[in-house]
Design an enzyme around this catalytic site. Structure first.
Site, mmCIF file in Angstrom:
data_model
loop_
_atom_site.group_PDB
_atom_site.id
_atom_site.type_symbol
_atom_site.label_atom_id
_atom_site.label_comp_id
_atom_site.label_asym_id
_atom_site.label_seq_id
_atom_site.Cartn_x
_atom_site.Cartn_y
_atom_site.Cartn_z
ATOM 1 N N GLY A 88 0.830 -1.195 0.000
ATOM 2 C CA GLY A 88 0.000 0.000 0.000
ATOM 3 C C GLY A 88 0.865 1.245 0.000
ATOM 4 N N LEU A 109 6.306 1.553 4.589
ATOM 5 C CA LEU A 109 7.421 1.942 3.713
ATOM 6 C C LEU A 109 8.088 3.236 4.174
ATOM 7 C CD1 LEU A 109 5.941 1.100 0.185
ATOM 8 C CD2 LEU A 109 7.561 -0.238 1.532
ATOM 9 N N HIS A 119 -4.608 1.300 7.454
ATOM 10 C CA HIS A 119 -3.244 1.842 7.499
ATOM 11 C C HIS A 119 -3.111 3.038 6.544
ATOM 12 C CE1 HIS A 119 1.271 1.215 7.847
ATOM 13 N NE2 HIS A 119 1.198 1.950 6.737
ATOM 14 N N GLU A 120 -3.628 2.883 5.320
ATOM 15 C CA GLU A 120 -3.508 3.963 4.331
ATOM 16 C C GLU A 120 -4.391 5.159 4.689
ATOM 17 O OE1 GLU A 120 -0.987 3.733 2.554
ATOM 18 O OE2 GLU A 120 -0.741 1.601 2.906
HETATM 19 CO CO CO Z 1 2.526 3.074 5.660
#
Ligand code: CO
Length: 174
Positions: free
Chosen positions: A47, A97, A138-139
Protein backbone atom coordinates in the site's frame (compact mmCIF):
# COMPACT_ATOMS: atom_id res chain seq x y z
CA UNK A 1 6.41 5.58 -15.52
CA UNK A 2 8.85 6.67 -12.89
CA UNK A 3 10.03 5.58 -9.49
CA UNK A 4 9.26 8.17 -6.84
CA UNK A 5 11.13 8.82 -3.61
CA UNK A 6 9.31 7.52 -0.56
CA UNK A 7 9.20 10.02 2.30
CA UNK A 8 10.41 8.48 5.56
CA UNK A 9 9.74 9.23 9.22
CA UNK A 10 9.91 11.86 10.75
CA UNK A 11 9.19 14.12 7.73
CA UNK A 12 6.41 16.59 8.46
CA UNK A 13 4.20 15.70 5.48
CA UNK A 14 3.56 12.28 7.04
CA UNK A 15 1.99 14.00 10.05
CA UNK A 16 -0.27 16.31 8.05
CA UNK A 17 -3.84 15.67 6.99
CA UNK A 18 -4.20 15.42 3.20
CA UNK A 19 -6.59 17.35 0.97
CA UNK A 20 -9.60 15.77 -0.76
CA UNK A 21 -9.46 15.44 -4.54
CA UNK A 22 -12.42 17.03 -6.33
CA UNK A 23 -11.12 17.49 -9.88
CA UNK A 24 -11.57 14.10 -11.53
CA UNK A 25 -11.03 15.51 -15.03
CA UNK A 26 -7.40 16.21 -14.20
CA UNK A 27 -5.24 13.90 -16.35
CA UNK A 28 -2.45 14.24 -13.82
CA UNK A 29 -3.93 11.52 -11.60
CA UNK A 30 -3.29 8.78 -14.20
CA UNK A 31 0.42 9.48 -14.21
CA UNK A 32 0.50 9.89 -10.44
CA UNK A 33 -1.28 6.56 -9.89
CA UNK A 34 1.00 4.64 -12.27
CA UNK A 35 4.12 6.19 -10.72
CA UNK A 36 2.83 5.40 -7.22
CA UNK A 37 2.08 1.80 -8.29
CA UNK A 38 5.54 1.33 -9.78
CA UNK A 39 7.09 2.77 -6.60
CA UNK A 40 4.99 0.50 -4.36
CA UNK A 41 5.75 -2.68 -6.35
CA UNK A 42 9.43 -1.81 -6.47
CA UNK A 43 9.71 -1.18 -2.70
CA UNK A 44 8.06 -3.79 -2.38
CA UNK A 45 4.96 -2.88 -0.43
CA UNK A 46 1.22 -3.57 -0.43
CA UNK A 47 0.00 0.00 0.00
CA UNK A 48 1.06 3.59 -0.57
CA UNK A 49 -0.55 6.91 0.34
CA UNK A 50 0.05 10.04 -1.77
CA UNK A 51 1.65 11.95 1.11
CA UNK A 52 4.29 9.19 1.31
CA UNK A 53 5.61 10.36 -2.05
CA UNK A 54 5.28 14.04 -1.13
CA UNK A 55 1.79 14.81 -2.48
CA UNK A 56 -0.59 16.00 0.27
CA UNK A 57 -3.65 14.49 -1.45
CA UNK A 58 -6.37 12.13 -0.25
CA UNK A 59 -5.35 9.30 -2.58
CA UNK A 60 -4.04 5.84 -1.76
CA UNK A 61 -3.31 2.62 -3.64
CA UNK A 62 -3.27 -0.95 -2.35
CA UNK A 63 -2.36 -4.30 -3.86
CA UNK A 64 -2.30 -7.20 -1.43
CA UNK A 65 -1.17 -9.73 -4.06
CA UNK A 66 2.50 -10.59 -4.38
CA UNK A 67 4.21 -7.81 -6.29
CA UNK A 68 6.46 -10.31 -8.06
CA UNK A 69 3.49 -12.08 -9.60
CA UNK A 70 2.92 -9.41 -12.23
CA UNK A 71 0.25 -11.40 -14.10
CA UNK A 72 -2.05 -11.51 -11.10
CA UNK A 73 -1.72 -8.01 -9.75
CA UNK A 74 -4.88 -6.41 -8.41
CA UNK A 75 -4.36 -2.71 -7.89
CA UNK A 76 -7.00 -0.90 -5.86
CA UNK A 77 -7.14 2.89 -6.18
CA UNK A 78 -8.94 4.92 -3.54
CA UNK A 79 -9.76 8.59 -3.95
CA UNK A 80 -11.02 10.25 -0.75
CA UNK A 81 -11.49 7.02 1.23
CA UNK A 82 -13.35 7.08 4.52
CA UNK A 83 -14.33 4.35 6.99
CA UNK A 84 -18.10 4.06 7.40
CA UNK A 85 -18.41 0.92 9.53
CA UNK A 86 -16.05 -1.27 11.49
CA UNK A 87 -16.13 -4.56 13.37
CA UNK A 88 -14.28 -5.99 16.34
CA UNK A 89 -10.60 -5.29 16.85
CA UNK A 90 -7.64 -7.56 16.20
CA UNK A 91 -3.86 -7.21 16.54
CA UNK A 92 -1.99 -7.12 13.27
CA UNK A 93 1.79 -7.05 12.80
CA UNK A 94 2.36 -3.97 10.68
CA UNK A 95 5.19 -2.26 8.89
CA UNK A 96 5.33 0.83 6.70
CA UNK A 97 7.42 1.94 3.71
CA UNK A 98 8.00 5.23 5.54
CA UNK A 99 9.56 3.29 8.44
CA UNK A 100 11.58 0.64 6.61
CA UNK A 101 12.97 -2.27 8.61
CA UNK A 102 10.67 -2.15 11.64
CA UNK A 103 7.22 -3.49 12.52
CA UNK A 104 4.90 -3.81 15.50
CA UNK A 105 1.55 -5.38 16.41
CA UNK A 106 -1.10 -2.74 15.76
CA UNK A 107 -4.75 -2.59 16.84
CA UNK A 108 -7.04 -2.80 13.77
CA UNK A 109 -10.62 -3.64 12.89
CA UNK A 110 -11.07 -7.08 11.39
CA UNK A 111 -13.70 -5.88 8.95
CA UNK A 112 -14.51 -2.45 7.53
CA UNK A 113 -16.91 -0.76 5.15
CA UNK A 114 -15.12 1.99 3.27
CA UNK A 115 -16.60 4.69 1.10
CA UNK A 116 -14.38 6.13 -1.64
CA UNK A 117 -14.38 7.51 -5.17
CA UNK A 118 -12.94 5.79 -8.21
CA UNK A 119 -10.77 7.41 -10.89
CA UNK A 120 -13.89 8.85 -12.56
CA UNK A 121 -15.17 10.27 -9.28
CA UNK A 122 -17.98 7.72 -8.86
CA UNK A 123 -18.88 6.99 -5.25
CA UNK A 124 -18.19 3.39 -4.28
CA UNK A 125 -18.49 1.26 -1.16
CA UNK A 126 -16.23 -1.63 -0.27
CA UNK A 127 -16.99 -4.15 2.47
CA UNK A 128 -13.82 -6.05 3.19
CA UNK A 129 -11.93 -8.04 5.83
CA UNK A 130 -8.48 -9.46 6.49
CA UNK A 131 -5.36 -8.02 4.91
CA UNK A 132 -7.17 -5.61 2.58
CA UNK A 133 -9.20 -4.21 5.49
CA UNK A 134 -6.05 -3.73 7.57
CA UNK A 135 -4.16 -2.15 4.66
CA UNK A 136 -7.06 0.25 4.07
CA UNK A 137 -7.03 1.37 7.70
CA UNK A 138 -3.24 1.84 7.50
CA UNK A 139 -3.51 3.96 4.33
CA UNK A 140 -6.47 6.01 5.58
CA UNK A 141 -4.44 6.73 8.71
CA UNK A 142 -1.64 8.04 6.45
CA UNK A 143 -4.13 10.34 4.74
CA UNK A 144 -5.14 11.65 8.17
CA UNK A 145 -1.51 12.31 9.03
CA UNK A 146 -1.16 9.29 11.31
CA UNK A 147 1.34 6.43 11.27
CA UNK A 148 0.77 2.99 12.76
CA UNK A 149 3.31 3.77 15.48
CA UNK A 150 1.03 6.57 16.68
CA UNK A 151 -1.36 3.85 17.88
CA UNK A 152 1.22 2.16 20.06
CA UNK A 153 1.86 2.91 23.72
CA UNK A 154 4.49 5.61 24.25
CA UNK A 155 6.94 2.97 25.44
CA UNK A 156 6.45 0.73 22.40
CA UNK A 157 6.48 3.69 20.03
CA UNK A 158 9.78 4.91 21.44
CA UNK A 159 11.26 1.43 21.06
CA UNK A 160 10.20 1.16 17.42
CA UNK A 161 11.54 4.66 16.63
CA UNK A 162 14.81 3.92 18.39
CA UNK A 163 15.23 0.71 16.39
CA UNK A 164 14.32 2.53 13.16
CA UNK A 165 16.87 5.31 13.81
CA UNK A 166 19.53 2.73 14.56
CA UNK A 167 18.82 0.93 11.27
CA UNK A 168 18.94 4.26 9.40
CA UNK A 169 22.32 5.20 10.88
CA UNK A 170 23.71 1.76 10.08
CA UNK A 171 22.54 2.20 6.49
CA UNK A 172 24.24 5.59 6.24
CA UNK A 173 27.56 4.39 7.62
CA UNK A 174 27.75 1.24 5.47
CO1 CO B 1 2.53 3.07 5.66
Amino acid sequence: MALLDIVTYPKKILAQKTLPITDFKNKRWDRLISDMAETMYNAPGIGLAANQIGEPLRLAIIDITSSEDTANRALHVFFNPKILEKSKQIDFEEGCLSLPGVSAPTRRYEEVVVEFQDRQGNKKKLHTSGLLAVALQHEIDHLEGRLYIDQLSTLKKDLVIKRFKKLQSMKKSS
